[in-house]
Structures are given as C-alpha cells and as structure tokens.
Design a protein around this motif. Structure first.
Motif, PDB file in Angstrom:
ATOM      1  N   TYR A  87      37.926  44.018  40.331  1.00 45.54           N
ATOM      2  CA  TYR A  87      38.837  44.399  39.276  1.00 45.54           C
ATOM      3  C   TYR A  87      38.081  45.326  38.348  1.00 45.54           C
ATOM      4  CZ  TYR A  87      42.015  45.368  35.472  1.00 45.54           C
ATOM      5  OH  TYR A  87      42.765  45.829  34.645  1.00 45.54           O
ATOM      6  N   LYS A  88      37.125  44.842  37.685  1.00 46.30           N
ATOM      7  CA  LYS A  88      36.568  45.591  36.755  1.00 46.30           C
ATOM      8  C   LYS A  88      35.798  46.757  37.061  1.00 46.30           C
ATOM      9  CE  LYS A  88      33.297  45.061  32.776  1.00 46.30           C
ATOM     10  NZ  LYS A  88      32.446  44.456  32.087  1.00 46.30           N
ATOM     11  N   HIS A  89      34.819  46.634  38.111  1.00 44.54           N
ATOM     12  CA  HIS A  89      34.126  47.545  38.700  1.00 44.54           C
ATOM     13  C   HIS A  89      34.599  48.564  39.552  1.00 44.54           C
ATOM     14  CE1 HIS A  89      31.191  46.014  35.914  1.00 44.54           C
ATOM     15  NE2 HIS A  89      31.259  44.893  36.567  1.00 44.54           N
ATOM     16  N   ALA A  90      35.627  48.261  40.494  1.00 49.66           N
ATOM     17  CA  ALA A  90      36.059  49.103  41.407  1.00 49.66           C
ATOM     18  C   ALA A  90      37.512  49.717  40.907  1.00 49.66           C
ATOM     19  CB  ALA A  90      36.285  48.238  42.870  1.00 49.66           C
ATOM     20  N   LEU A  91      38.322  48.746  40.457  1.00 55.31           N
ATOM     21  CA  LEU A  91      39.505  49.297  39.966  1.00 55.31           C
ATOM     22  C   LEU A  91      39.825  49.882  38.376  1.00 55.31           C
ATOM     23  CD1 LEU A  91      41.400  46.887  41.985  1.00 55.31           C
ATOM     24  CD2 LEU A  91      41.528  49.011  42.577  1.00 55.31           C
TER      25      LEU A  91
ATOM     26  N   GLY B 295      35.678  52.136  38.290  1.00 52.48           N
ATOM     27  CA  GLY B 295      35.569  53.053  39.460  1.00 52.48           C
ATOM     28  C   GLY B 295      36.599  53.832  39.488  1.00 52.48           C
ATOM     29  N   LEU B 296      37.810  53.343  39.533  1.00 53.76           N
ATOM     30  CA  LEU B 296      38.983  54.307  39.632  1.00 53.76           C
ATOM     31  C   LEU B 296      39.067  55.229  38.806  1.00 53.76           C
ATOM     32  CD1 LEU B 296      41.640  54.642  41.181  1.00 53.76           C
ATOM     33  CD2 LEU B 296      42.653  52.860  39.808  1.00 53.76           C
ATOM     34  N   ASN B 297      39.176  54.723  37.492  1.00 50.60           N
ATOM     35  CA  ASN B 297      39.402  55.698  36.397  1.00 50.60           C
ATOM     36  C   ASN B 297      38.339  56.731  36.405  1.00 50.60           C
ATOM     37  OD1 ASN B 297      41.641  54.281  35.343  1.00 50.60           O
ATOM     38  ND2 ASN B 297      40.526  53.012  33.937  1.00 50.60           N
ATOM     39  N   ALA B 298      37.151  56.499  36.347  1.00 53.59           N
ATOM     40  CA  ALA B 298      36.195  57.444  36.544  1.00 53.59           C
ATOM     41  C   ALA B 298      36.175  58.662  37.904  1.00 53.59           C
ATOM     42  CB  ALA B 298      34.746  56.825  36.529  1.00 53.59           C
ATOM     43  N   SER B 299      36.277  57.814  38.862  1.00 50.11           N
ATOM     44  CA  SER B 299      36.588  58.690  40.220  1.00 50.11           C
ATOM     45  C   SER B 299      37.704  59.832  39.920  1.00 50.11           C
ATOM     46  CB  SER B 299      36.837  57.802  41.231  1.00 50.11           C
ATOM     47  OG  SER B 299      35.796  56.945  41.724  1.00 50.11           O
ATOM     48  N   VAL B 300      39.086  59.297  39.449  1.00 50.74           N
ATOM     49  CA  VAL B 300      39.889  60.097  39.438  1.00 50.74           C
ATOM     50  C   VAL B 300      39.960  61.190  38.325  1.00 50.74           C
ATOM     51  CG1 VAL B 300      42.722  60.234  38.779  1.00 50.74           C
ATOM     52  CG2 VAL B 300      41.583  58.578  40.477  1.00 50.74           C
ATOM     53  N   ALA B 301      39.149  60.660  37.005  1.00 52.88           N
ATOM     54  CA  ALA B 301      39.027  61.669  36.084  1.00 52.88           C
ATOM     55  C   ALA B 301      38.052  62.661  36.192  1.00 52.88           C
ATOM     56  CB  ALA B 301      38.560  60.746  34.977  1.00 52.88           C
TER      57      ALA B 301
ATOM     58  N   ALA C 252      30.010  50.989  42.662  1.00 54.83           N
ATOM     59  CA  ALA C 252      28.563  50.461  42.744  1.00 54.83           C
ATOM     60  C   ALA C 252      27.849  50.849  41.539  1.00 54.83           C
ATOM     61  CB  ALA C 252      27.763  50.892  43.819  1.00 54.83           C
ATOM     62  N   LEU C 253      27.768  51.847  40.754  1.00 57.26           N
ATOM     63  CA  LEU C 253      27.026  52.343  39.650  1.00 57.26           C
ATOM     64  C   LEU C 253      27.580  51.487  38.464  1.00 57.26           C
ATOM     65  CD1 LEU C 253      25.259  54.043  38.272  1.00 57.26           C
ATOM     66  CD2 LEU C 253      26.834  55.722  38.144  1.00 57.26           C
ATOM     67  N   SER C 254      28.848  51.377  38.278  1.00 57.35           N
ATOM     68  CA  SER C 254      29.464  50.508  37.290  1.00 57.35           C
ATOM     69  C   SER C 254      28.939  48.944  37.294  1.00 57.35           C
ATOM     70  CB  SER C 254      31.180  50.483  37.326  1.00 57.35           C
ATOM     71  OG  SER C 254      31.503  49.614  36.636  1.00 57.35           O
ATOM     72  N   LEU C 255      28.913  48.548  38.649  1.00 59.65           N
ATOM     73  CA  LEU C 255      28.383  47.384  38.766  1.00 59.65           C
ATOM     74  C   LEU C 255      27.069  46.805  38.407  1.00 59.65           C
ATOM     75  CD1 LEU C 255      29.125  44.104  39.840  1.00 59.65           C
ATOM     76  CD2 LEU C 255      28.472  44.887  42.137  1.00 59.65           C
ATOM     77  N   ALA C 256      26.248  47.838  39.033  1.00 60.96           N
ATOM     78  CA  ALA C 256      24.750  47.824  38.741  1.00 60.96           C
ATOM     79  C   ALA C 256      24.394  48.009  37.168  1.00 60.96           C
ATOM     80  CB  ALA C 256      23.767  48.992  39.410  1.00 60.96           C
ATOM     81  N   LEU C 257      25.180  48.945  36.702  1.00 61.53           N
ATOM     82  CA  LEU C 257      24.960  48.880  35.174  1.00 61.53           C
ATOM     83  C   LEU C 257      25.386  47.731  34.501  1.00 61.53           C
ATOM     84  CD1 LEU C 257      26.160  52.787  34.482  1.00 61.53           C
ATOM     85  CD2 LEU C 257      23.783  51.779  34.203  1.00 61.53           C
ATOM     86  N   ASN C 258      26.508  47.010  34.796  1.00 58.40           N
ATOM     87  CA  ASN C 258      26.959  45.682  34.344  1.00 58.40           C
ATOM     88  C   ASN C 258      26.022  44.739  34.346  1.00 58.40           C
ATOM     89  OD1 ASN C 258      28.804  43.189  34.643  1.00 58.40           O
ATOM     90  ND2 ASN C 258      29.337  44.367  32.693  1.00 58.40           N
ATOM     91  N   LEU C 259      25.284  44.636  35.530  1.00 60.62           N
ATOM     92  CA  LEU C 259      24.585  43.627  35.975  1.00 60.62           C
ATOM     93  C   LEU C 259      23.149  43.748  34.967  1.00 60.62           C
ATOM     94  CD1 LEU C 259      25.335  42.721  39.514  1.00 60.62           C
ATOM     95  CD2 LEU C 259      26.343  41.637  37.507  1.00 60.62           C
TER      96      LEU C 259
END
Length: 139
Positions: free
Chosen positions: A11-15, A18-24, A98-105
């Motif tokens: 949810y956090k990284h894909a939706l 990820g979703l907000n950054a992709s659409v924006a 994937a970038l969001s997840l990698a940065l978070n981890l």
C-alpha cells in the motif's frame, strides 16, 4: 514477514507514493479519477478504513464475535487487494514503487526526502518515456 506488513508495504510504496508520484509525473490520457478501476480501488480503500473501525466497535460492544470480524475483514482485504492490483497495473510505474521501497528500507526516518526523491525518479522516468516516444515517432 507477516501478511499485514506485506500489505502495508504494498500500500505505502505502490499505492501511496508510487501511484501519486507516477500520476503526478505523467500526463495520463484518461484522468485516474474517471477510471472504473481507480474508482473501485478508491471505494474499497475507504470502505476498508470505515469498516475496520465499525467492526471493532461491534466486537467491543459484544454485537459481533471476534471470529466473524476477522472473516469479514479477510473478505474485504481480498476485494481491496484485487482492486489495488488492477490500479497498480494501470497507473503505477513499477520502477517508482521499487524506488520508494528501496529508499524506505535504506533511509529510514527520511520520509520527506525519500518521497521527494521518489517523485524526482518518477519525473525522470516520465521524461525518458516521452523522449523515447518522440524518438520512435521521428525515427
């Protein structure tokens, strides 16, 4: 890892990011809010939040058994996940998630800069796709 933790990470990284950054970062041909897939996702997301608190209240007031609540939450989780996966497939750039997840981890405690970097990565990816499309068009 527990299924709830995996669902939260999805949810956090894909939706969320990820979703907000992709659409924006892109200009979608169809605004996401008019997509039936996105509308299903949005309805399920909001229903999940509301039902979670409502069902917990019913259990606390002894109007619903804990077991029944867990079954209802599992059904809602399955429907929400199906809608979320469809939305991710259509609107979220997998590289952005994937970038969001990698940065978070890799950079815990840097939520603001991680989100900004995720958006920057989405912008770079959208620009690269735009240039590739122009190049393909003009040969």
């Amino acid at each position: 890892m527990a299924p709830q933790k995996l669902q939260y990470l999805l949810y956090k990284h894909a939706l969320l990011h990820g979703l907000n950054a992709s659409v924006a970062a892109s200009v979608p041909a169809v605004p996401p809010a008019t997509s039936p897939t996105f509308r299903s996702y949005w309805l399920c997301l909001n229903t999940s939040y509301g039902m979670e608190f409502f069902l917990q209240t019913l259990v606390k007031k002894n109007k619903l058994r804990q077991r029944s609540m867990l079954v209802l939450q599992a059904v809602l989780m399955a429907a929400s996940t199906a809608a979320a996966l469809q939305t991710m497939n259509q609107l979220t750039g997998p590289e952005v998630a994937a970038l969001s997840l990698a940065l978070n981890l890799g950079r815990r405690g840097n939520e603001l800069t991680n989100t900004a970097l995720t958006f920057g990565g989405a912008l770079l990816g959208a620009e690269a796709r735009r240039r590739a499309a122009v190049e393909a068009w003009w040969g």
